[in-house]
Scaffold this motif. Structure first.
Motif, PDB file in Angstrom:
ATOM      1  N   MET A 185      52.576 126.607  51.565  1.00 40.83           N
ATOM      2  CA  MET A 185      53.567 126.038  52.470  1.00 40.83           C
ATOM      3  C   MET A 185      54.484 125.056  51.746  1.00 40.83           C
ATOM      4  SD  MET A 185      52.994 123.786  55.935  1.00 40.83           S
ATOM      5  CE  MET A 185      52.460 122.348  55.022  1.00 40.83           C
ATOM      6  N   PHE A 186      53.937 124.293  50.790  1.00 45.51           N
ATOM      7  CA  PHE A 186      54.678 123.239  50.114  1.00 45.51           C
ATOM      8  C   PHE A 186      55.968 123.770  49.484  1.00 45.51           C
ATOM      9  CE2 PHE A 186      55.232 120.633  46.172  1.00 45.51           C
ATOM     10  CZ  PHE A 186      55.606 119.456  46.797  1.00 45.51           C
ATOM     11  N   ARG A 187      55.909 125.000  48.911  1.00 36.47           N
ATOM     12  CA  ARG A 187      57.078 125.514  48.207  1.00 36.47           C
ATOM     13  C   ARG A 187      58.204 125.905  49.154  1.00 36.47           C
ATOM     14  NH1 ARG A 187      57.308 131.075  48.318  1.00 36.47           N
ATOM     15  NH2 ARG A 187      55.438 132.177  48.999  1.00 36.47           N
ATOM     16  N   ARG A 188      57.948 125.950  50.459  1.00 34.43           N
ATOM     17  CA  ARG A 188      59.008 126.297  51.406  1.00 34.43           C
ATOM     18  C   ARG A 188      59.990 125.147  51.606  1.00 34.43           C
ATOM     19  NH1 ARG A 188      59.169 130.775  54.134  1.00 34.43           N
ATOM     20  NH2 ARG A 188      57.494 132.280  53.844  1.00 34.43           N
ATOM     21  N   PHE A 189      59.622 123.974  51.135  1.00 28.65           N
ATOM     22  CA  PHE A 189      60.525 122.836  51.240  1.00 28.65           C
ATOM     23  C   PHE A 189      61.282 122.662  49.924  1.00 28.65           C
ATOM     24  CE2 PHE A 189      57.026 121.959  54.169  1.00 28.65           C
ATOM     25  CZ  PHE A 189      57.714 121.643  55.328  1.00 28.65           C
ATOM     26  N   PRO A 190      62.550 122.252  49.964  1.00 27.66           N
ATOM     27  CA  PRO A 190      63.272 121.978  48.716  1.00 27.66           C
ATOM     28  C   PRO A 190      62.509 120.941  47.888  1.00 27.66           C
ATOM     29  CG  PRO A 190      64.765 121.941  50.605  1.00 27.66           C
ATOM     30  CD  PRO A 190      63.372 122.001  51.159  1.00 27.66           C
ATOM     31  N   ARG A 191      62.657 121.025  46.563  1.00 30.49           N
ATOM     32  CA  ARG A 191      61.955 120.102  45.675  1.00 30.49           C
ATOM     33  C   ARG A 191      62.233 118.661  46.077  1.00 30.49           C
ATOM     34  NH1 ARG A 191      59.371 120.271  40.774  1.00 30.49           N
ATOM     35  NH2 ARG A 191      59.577 118.436  39.429  1.00 30.49           N
ATOM     36  N   GLY A 192      61.166 117.911  46.284  1.00 30.83           N
ATOM     37  CA  GLY A 192      61.279 116.500  46.661  1.00 30.83           C
ATOM     38  C   GLY A 192      61.494 116.269  48.140  1.00 30.83           C
ATOM     39  N   LYS A 193      61.511 117.345  48.949  1.00 32.02           N
ATOM     40  CA  LYS A 193      61.820 117.207  50.372  1.00 32.02           C
ATOM     41  C   LYS A 193      60.639 117.541  51.280  1.00 32.02           C
ATOM     42  CE  LYS A 193      66.161 116.274  49.502  1.00 32.02           C
ATOM     43  NZ  LYS A 193      66.727 114.919  49.731  1.00 32.02           N
ATOM     44  N   ALA A 194      59.452 117.656  50.736  1.00 33.67           N
ATOM     45  CA  ALA A 194      58.290 117.928  51.589  1.00 33.67           C
ATOM     46  C   ALA A 194      58.091 116.771  52.560  1.00 33.67           C
ATOM     47  CB  ALA A 194      57.042 118.124  50.742  1.00 33.67           C
ATOM     48  N   PRO A 195      57.658 117.047  53.792  1.00 35.37           N
ATOM     49  CA  PRO A 195      57.498 115.972  54.783  1.00 35.37           C
ATOM     50  C   PRO A 195      56.327 115.061  54.446  1.00 35.37           C
ATOM     51  CG  PRO A 195      56.630 118.026  55.648  1.00 35.37           C
ATOM     52  CD  PRO A 195      57.298 118.366  54.336  1.00 35.37           C
ATOM     53  N   ASP A 196      56.347 113.875  55.029  1.00 35.58           N
ATOM     54  CA  ASP A 196      55.278 112.905  54.789  1.00 35.58           C
ATOM     55  C   ASP A 196      53.918 113.449  55.190  1.00 35.58           C
ATOM     56  OD1 ASP A 196      57.113 111.089  53.832  1.00 35.58           O
ATOM     57  OD2 ASP A 196      57.331 110.033  55.748  1.00 35.58           O
ATOM     58  N   CYS A 197      53.872 114.330  56.197  1.00 38.55           N
ATOM     59  CA  CYS A 197      52.576 114.834  56.661  1.00 38.55           C
ATOM     60  C   CYS A 197      51.867 115.650  55.577  1.00 38.55           C
ATOM     61  CB  CYS A 197      52.735 115.655  57.935  1.00 38.55           C
ATOM     62  SG  CYS A 197      53.850 117.072  57.803  1.00 38.55           S
TER      63      CYS A 197
END
Length: 468
Positions: free
Chosen positions: A1-13
């Motif tokens: 799931m982590f890679r679905r967010f842009p680099r450095g933009k993963a949510p705090d959760c």
């Protein structure tokens, strides 16, 4: 799931989860990650190559491609049949069983996908032992190359190397081997990687001939050592198994070891003893055995800038999955000797160089032809490590930390560093499963570099094909 967010933009959760503050269920249901979690669960498939019905696999691929014709297939058919380690253990009685092993031909499932879906490019990875593996008197590699070059009538591929110019008509088998330590990975991982290009796409891309180095990996001038790769991670002690564990009990086990050095070269014994004395003093400050999450400041790390950007994540605020295994007292003695010897002599000792009192209780360990004489292997600080493999999940004997003062095998996070996983990459499951995931992976840094080459090629091919 982590890679679905842009680099450095993963949510705090996500960070809350990998630090252990919320459960997986809470992460996947969190409003900031719910959609990405659902997409990840839909994308990930659990199939067993050769046993899951091909029709089901084909349906998954068709849905993912959604009509796209020019796409990239990436994979590595299971390698147990080609493993040189596995072959070295094989007895004469096993030969007939080996010859009939269906794992030799699991690459045909990969081939079937190429025949059915005709990707523009494929990347196939396997162990170096595939080059020398034989079946029925013929070399497996030659058969694989022939099958991949012409999967179907009217469907052909140029098989290229990512490190040597030319194609399958001019390249030697060894030219397809990528030595990971030459390309920024702190590990001597040598793998066969094939770069297959559909013939019509190759013909439409003259840069393959005019500028072949453009689609190759460039070697790095300064290899990354184990010491640099592990730089900045908190120093830990190992735990004791099969007895009461404490920092003091662990220190006592270390202090017992110099008494067991008799029976080896006196000069080596003295050099090892001096290293042990210095290490035992440093070990007094190593009170913790680690934790799933440790708050830590990496400002003192000596990682070169490229590695700092790749490994470290300020949002993490520390290090995850950095906790040690428990070792029997006898293995504490062996690890302490081996790491002190490696630091003093600058080479990891073979079992034949161990003091008699530290030899494992195996019947053939005292013979002239000891199998796996490097069964206790220190990963030297000044060099890339040996290949990190899934066996690390079973024991740590092949992956002893270079610092004698820590007297232990590598943690999951340290093994992940040698595989070039960023520090914010979380391995799910129990510790055995985590080690297995690390050992079975292709180093992400190398994968990224290969992906960059393939993306550049697809861009060049796409521009050429789109012209009127």
């Amino acid at each position: 799931m982590f890679r679905r967010f842009p680099r450095g933009k993963a949510p705090d959760c996500y960070y809350d989860h990998i630090r252990g503050n919320i459960t997986r269920e809470q992460l996947f249901s969190h409003p900031d990650a719910r959609n990405e979690a659902a997409e990840s669960l839909a994308e990930a498939k659990n199939a067993e190559l050769g046993k899951t019905p091909p029709e089901e696999i084909d349906r998954w691929i068709s849905e993912a491609l959604n009509g796209e014709q020019d796409w990239v297939l990436i994979g590595g058919p299971p390698c147990q049949a080609y493993s040189m380690a596995g072959r070295s253990r094989r007895t004469r009685e096993d030969i007939e069983k080996f010859e009939s092993d269906e794992k030799h031909f699991l690459y045909k499932e990969y081939l079937r996908i190429i025949q059915r879906f005709k990707p523009a490019v494929f990347i196939m990875e396997n162990v170096k032992g595939m080059l020398s593996s034989t079946h029925g008197g013929g070399r497996i590699f030659e058969r694989i190359m022939a099958d991949l070059s012409a999967p179907n009538e009217g469907l052909e591929y140029e098989i290229r190397s990512l490190v040597s110019p030319g194609d399958s008509t001019t390249l030697k088998p060894a030219d397809f081997v990528i030595e990971a330590e030459r390309f920024g990975v702190p590990q001597g991982r040598h793998r066969v990687i094939l770069f297959g290009i559909r013939s019509d796409v190759a013909r439409a891309t003259p840069e393959l001939s005019s500028d072949p180095s453009r689609f190759s990996l460039g070697a790095e001038n300064l290899p990354v050592s184990v010491g640099e790769a592990l730089s900045g991670l908190p120093a830990l002690r190992s735990r004791l198994s099969k007895e009461s564990d404490s920092h003091e009990a662990w220190l006592r086990a270390m202090r017992e070891t110099p008494k067991l050095l008799t029976g080896i070269d006196p000069r080596a014994a003295e050099a090892v003893r001096l290293q042990m004395e210095a290490a035992a003093l440093r070990a007094k400050s190593h009170e913790t055995a680690g934790a799933p999450f440790i708050t830590h400041d990496f400002s003192q790390s000596t990682l070169r800038p490229r590695l700092r950007r790749w490994f470290l994540d300020e949002r993490l605020g520390g290090v995850i999955q950095h906790e040690t295994r428990s070792h029997m007292r006898s293995d504490i003695h062996r690890y302490f000797f081996a790491s002190a010897y490696a630091k003093a002599i600058r080479v990891s000792p073979k079992v034949t160089q161990f003091p008699p009192a530290l030899l494992p209780a195996h019947g053939n360990v005292r013979s002239d032809n000891v199998p796996f004489a490097d069964r206790f292997r220190v990963q030297l600080a000044d060099y890339p490590s040996s290949t990190v493999v899934a066996h690390i999940a079973k024991d740590g004997h092949y992956f002893i930390h270079p610092d004698p003062a820590q007297c232990r095998s590598l943690t999951v996070r340290e093994a992940a560093r040698l595989q070039t996983f960023p520090d914010n990459y979380y391995f799910a499951g129990n510790k055995t499963q985590q080690y297995t995931q690390v050992g079975n992976a292709v180093p992400p840094w190398l994968a990224r570099r290969i992906a960059t080459v393939v993306a550049d090629f697809m861009h060049a091919a796409g521009k050429r094909q789109s012209r009127p």
